[in-house]
Design a protein around this motif. Structure first.
Motif, short mmCIF file in Angstrom:
data_model
loop_
_atom_site.label_atom_id
_atom_site.label_comp_id
_atom_site.label_asym_id
_atom_site.label_seq_id
_atom_site.Cartn_x
_atom_site.Cartn_y
_atom_site.Cartn_z
N GLY A 1 47.14 35.17 37.01
CA GLY A 1 47.54 36.36 36.27
C GLY A 1 48.82 36.18 35.47
N LYS A 2 49.83 35.60 36.12
CA LYS A 2 51.13 35.49 35.46
C LYS A 2 51.11 34.58 34.25
CE LYS A 2 54.41 36.52 39.05
NZ LYS A 2 53.33 36.61 40.06
N THR A 3 50.37 33.46 34.36
CA THR A 3 50.49 32.40 33.35
C THR A 3 49.29 32.26 32.44
OG1 THR A 3 49.50 30.81 34.86
CG2 THR A 3 51.91 31.05 34.93
N GLY A 4 48.14 32.75 32.88
CA GLY A 4 46.94 32.52 32.09
C GLY A 4 46.34 31.14 32.29
N GLN A 5 46.86 30.41 33.29
CA GLN A 5 46.32 29.07 33.56
C GLN A 5 44.99 29.18 34.31
OE1 GLN A 5 47.69 26.06 32.60
NE2 GLN A 5 49.01 27.45 31.44
N LEU A 6 44.08 28.28 33.97
CA LEU A 6 42.78 28.25 34.64
C LEU A 6 42.93 27.63 36.02
CD1 LEU A 6 39.76 28.87 34.17
CD2 LEU A 6 39.51 26.53 33.36
N LYS A 7 42.46 28.37 37.05
CA LYS A 7 42.49 27.80 38.41
C LYS A 7 41.19 27.06 38.71
CE LYS A 7 45.58 31.04 40.69
NZ LYS A 7 45.76 31.84 41.91
N TRP A 8 40.08 27.71 38.44
CA TRP A 8 38.79 27.02 38.53
C TRP A 8 37.82 27.72 37.60
CZ3 TRP A 8 35.00 30.40 39.84
CH2 TRP A 8 35.25 31.41 40.78
N HIS A 9 36.74 27.06 37.30
CA HIS A 9 35.68 27.74 36.55
C HIS A 9 34.34 27.28 37.10
CE1 HIS A 9 35.54 23.88 34.37
NE2 HIS A 9 34.29 24.21 34.13
N TYR A 10 33.36 28.16 36.97
CA TYR A 10 32.00 27.77 37.34
C TYR A 10 31.06 28.21 36.22
CZ TYR A 10 27.60 27.03 39.59
OH TYR A 10 26.33 26.57 39.84
N GLN A 11 30.48 27.23 35.55
CA GLN A 11 29.57 27.57 34.46
C GLN A 11 28.16 27.76 35.01
OE1 GLN A 11 28.93 24.70 31.24
NE2 GLN A 11 29.05 26.39 29.78
N GLU A 12 27.68 28.99 34.97
CA GLU A 12 26.37 29.29 35.54
C GLU A 12 25.26 28.69 34.69
OE1 GLU A 12 26.52 33.55 35.85
OE2 GLU A 12 27.64 33.46 37.74
N TYR B 1 40.77 41.60 40.01
CA TYR B 1 42.03 40.92 40.28
C TYR B 1 42.24 40.76 41.77
CZ TYR B 1 47.07 40.06 40.28
OH TYR B 1 48.31 39.53 40.47
N ASP B 2 42.63 39.58 42.21
CA ASP B 2 43.00 39.35 43.60
C ASP B 2 44.51 39.22 43.67
OD1 ASP B 2 43.52 38.46 46.13
OD2 ASP B 2 41.84 37.06 46.20
N ALA B 3 45.17 40.30 44.14
CA ALA B 3 46.63 40.33 44.13
C ALA B 3 47.23 39.29 45.08
CB ALA B 3 47.12 41.73 44.51
N PRO C 1 37.45 48.62 29.13
CA PRO C 1 38.88 48.84 29.33
C PRO C 1 39.58 47.54 29.75
CG PRO C 1 37.61 49.73 31.16
CD PRO C 1 36.62 49.30 30.15
N PRO C 2 40.75 47.25 29.15
CA PRO C 2 41.53 46.12 29.66
C PRO C 2 41.94 46.41 31.10
CG PRO C 2 42.86 47.43 28.15
CD PRO C 2 41.46 47.99 28.10
N GLN C 3 42.11 45.38 31.91
CA GLN C 3 42.40 45.57 33.33
C GLN C 3 43.81 45.11 33.67
OE1 GLN C 3 40.00 47.00 35.63
NE2 GLN C 3 39.27 47.56 33.59
N LEU C 4 44.29 45.60 34.83
CA LEU C 4 45.63 45.22 35.28
C LEU C 4 45.57 44.08 36.29
CD1 LEU C 4 47.18 48.76 35.75
CD2 LEU C 4 47.99 47.00 34.14
N ALA C 5 46.51 43.13 36.10
CA ALA C 5 46.77 42.10 37.10
C ALA C 5 48.27 42.19 37.36
CB ALA C 5 46.36 40.73 36.57
N GLY C 6 48.66 43.11 38.22
CA GLY C 6 50.09 43.37 38.40
C GLY C 6 50.67 43.95 37.13
#
Lengths: 134, 558
Positions: B285-296, B247-249, B182-187
């Motif tokens: 959530g609003k912009t789709g910009q990457l804040k951080w990433h961690y490649q396992e 999602y972290d509101a 299921p797609p999820q909600l971010a606000g």
């Protein structure tokens, strides 16, 4: 095209046979070729076809049918004498059996690839594990 | 004198109140979501902590043996079983059965309130990932479905009538990439990813306005970077984000994991990190910009997705993420930065690396598949666990998860992309077989562990791998369904089995708990049908021929 190819072959074999005058052998050969007429020219016992089919099998079918067709969420394909046309038809059109679904592979593989799969599945008829009562 | 006494009294009261406030602040520095909407199961993982924990305790360790079936709801289509995690809000159950049959059901009686099935494009029968969905999402007065033919569909929560729908993917051009989760909600944003880690395509996360369905943003899980993906390899690099994110509101942050890199086992040609495959992403959530990433798993060559649940746990005043990768390690990361806090192995048999540095994440001594050679690699492609999520119980502070020990023999081999059709897979193998670990037997278990250190509290052997998500509750209970269909309840502290019920077909879903009309229920979607048992059969022959089914079963106390 394939049909002509078979008829041509049959005609050729008849003429060869006539000269050799070994009619019983002839009849057997014609029957053997006739049985394959629904498919393509790939020989089901051809090791190249079998190994091509094996690769396609491990890339696409092993998920449900298990390695060497030992069975998984779908039935085992090994140690069974299924008719080539039946195998081809099932691969082409897919299958639904209760909760389990096999997608049709018509839009995924050309006929040659599907016949190679048939060749590989036919090769699983007589594996050593078949005698063990698996 | 009396005024003095009153003053004294007032000071004492004030001081006590102050002390209490300080005490409360000290004891609960970071409030968890666990106690929100206690009667409901409002989201896929119940809360954005992803604990799969219910604070209800009417059903508890002392009375669980008295559970009885309250009602059974049958979706009527058993293709690929019943894989959903139901959503429950205000006593109404929302769930999806096979082939996108969506239902709203009265949580007290099991009566159907409404039923909706989209007219699906016939292409859905021709792809690899047929029939199955993992659930729906409810919010803004709507029930959201990611469809098997690549749509987002919003239904009126009361009536089940379509409010809006939007075609998101084209299955014909992406090897059947579709929404299995299921797609999820971010606000006001609705976002989700598709299947596709094992297909020659480039994964994306699609976001739309949840109210209107208008496109908002798209995030490419395949980074446009030649250093990461030489030549055109990124175009077929896989990377679908196929499980629900959280999602972290507070910070408007979506946390979501991505799949393996493709072709799964044939890495030649895609030398590089292969970002953002096998990666945790923190996206605004609003912009789709990457804040951080961690490649396992940089440059994944083993099919080690990072798509599973992302749990948040407070530890020593810090918010930490706890995340299991298919490669057998649990990554504990700082939620704010994505930097490793600890990395520990859940699997006993791991040979693709000699170990991961718990502080830097460095993967030591990589043992990769090699073309022309059969190599036994552990864990196998289904991972130390499949996508069925773990549960965290804040009362016991334990993390409960299914686990299995299986390896695969891999013959790495190039694959021509133009020979892969609609239902084809891009695994890059000529042979692939699930096998027991070298020198050991294939095994499975349910573990209770410290999520930060991995320390084992208890562990129960399973005959066959558990493929359902674990549920834990404030009633000191842990629930886990097995692949034969037996649904078990355990004492959360000790692992002692307290009750079980045979549902008749395997559990490949997420059981949940809710309350309606003053009664607590345990809701169990039963019904096997999945790709996983097929592949594990060579290691676990007993998994063969287990019956399929589909039934939603509600249990309650008499």
């Amino acid at each position: 095209m394939r049909k002509y190819f078979v008829i041509e072959n049959v005609a050729h074999i008849i003429s060869v046979c006539a000269t050799a005058a070994v009619f019983t052998l002839c009849a057997a050969t014609i029957v053997a070729i006739g049985a394959r007429a629904g498919g393509d020219s790939a020989n089901l016992d051809d090791p190249v076809a079998i190994s091509g089919g094996e690769t396609t099998f491990y890339q696409n079918c092993v998920y449900c049918h298990g390695s060497k067709g030992s069975g998984g969420s779908a039935k085992a394909l090994q140690c069974r004498d299924m008719k080539p046309d039946y195998i081809f038809e099932t691969i082409t059109n897919g299958r639904i059996a209760g909760a389990n679904v096999m997608p049709p592979w018509k839009d995924t593989f050309d006929e040659k690839t599907r016949w190679q799969l048939v060749a590989y599945i036919r090769s699983l008829r007589k594996l050593p594990e078949c005698d063990a009562g698996n | 004198m009396s005024t003095n006494r009153e003053l004294f009294h007032a000071i004492i009261v004030l001081a006590a109140a102050l002390l209490m406030a300080m005490f409360a602040a000290f004891c609960f520095p970071l409030r968890s979501h666990a106690d929100e909407a206690p009667n409901d199961w409002p989201k896929y993982y119940r809360t954005d902590d992803a604990w799969r924990y219910s604070p209800l305790e009417q059903i508890n360790a002392s009375n669980v043996a008295k559970l009885k079936v309250a009602w059974i709801h049958q979706p009527g289509d058993i293709q690929m079983g019943l894989q959903a995690t139901p959503i429950v809000i205000d006593g109404i159950v929302y769930y999806v059965g096979a082939n996108n049959n969506v239902f709203a059901v009265d949580g007290s009686t099991g009566k159907t309130l409404w039923h909706y099935q989209p007219d699906l494009d016939p292409i859905v029968t021709k792809v690899f990932y047929v029939a199955a969905s993992r659930g729906v999402t409810v919010g803004h007065g709507m029930v959201y479905l990611g469809s098997l033919d690549g749509r987002y569909i919003a239904l009126d929560q009361k009536t089940g009538k379509v409010k809006w729908e939007r075609q998101i993917t084209d299955l014909k051009t992406c090897y059947g990439c579709l929404f299995s989760s299921p797609p999820q909600l971010a606000g006001d944003i609705l976002y989700g990813g598709t299947t596709g880690g094992d297909q020659p395509q480039a994964g994306k996360i699609f976001a739309v306005n949840a109210i209107t369905g208008e496109p908002a943003w798209t995030f490419d899980t395949i980074k446009d970077d030649r250093k990461s993906w030489p030549g055109d390899t990124g175009k077929v690099g896989g990377g679908g984000a196929w499980m629900p994110g959280v999602y972290d509101a507070k910070t408007d942050t979506i946390l979501i994991g991505t799949s393996n890199a493709a072709p799964d086992f044939f890495p030649a040609g895609r030398e590089g990190d292969n970002l953002y495959t096998a990666t945790l992403l923190a996206i605004e959530g609003k912009t789709g910009q990457l804040k951080w990433h961690y490649q396992e798993v940089p440059h994944d060559t083993w099919d080690y997705d990072a798509a599973y649940e992302i749990m948040t746990i407070q530890h020593e005043g810090k918010d930490l993420l706890v995340h299991l990768n298919k490669g057998g390690y649990v990554f504990v990361l700082d939620k704010a930065t994505g930097k490793p806090y600890n990395i520990w192995p859940l699997a006993k048999h791991i040979n693709w690396t000699s170990g991961i540095d718990p502080k830097t994440g460095e993967i030591k001594d990589r043992y990769e598949p090699k073309a022309g050679e059969a190599r036994t690699i552990c864990p196998y492609l289904l991972g130390v666990r499949s996508w069925n999520a773990a549960s965290y119980n804040p009362k016991t502070k334990l993390w409960y998860t299914n686990a299995m020990e299986v390896c695969n023999v891999v013959n790495s081999s190039p694959q021509e992309v133009d020979k892969i059709g609609l239902a084809g897979l891009y695994l890059g193998v000529s042979k692939l077989e699930a096998v027991p670990p070298p020198g050991d037997k294939a095994s499975a278990r349910l573990d209770a562990r410290d999520p930060i250190t991995g320390k084992v509290k208890w562990s129960i052997d399973y005959e066959l791998p558990g493929l359902g998500s674990v549920l834990s509750t404030a009633g000191n209970l842990v629930f886990n369904g097995d692949v034969r269909g037996v649904f078990h309840a355990y004492d959360a502290e000790t692992g002692k089995e307290l009750w079980n019920f045979n549902t008749g077909s395997g559990i490949r879903s997420g059981s949940v708990s809710y309350a309606a009309g003053g009664k607590q229920y345990i809701l169990v979607p039963s019904g096997l049908g999945s790709h996983a048992p097929g592949f594990m059969a060579s290691a676990f022959p007993k998994v063969k021929g287990l019956p399929g089914g589909s039934a939603l079963i509600a249990f309650t106390l008499e």
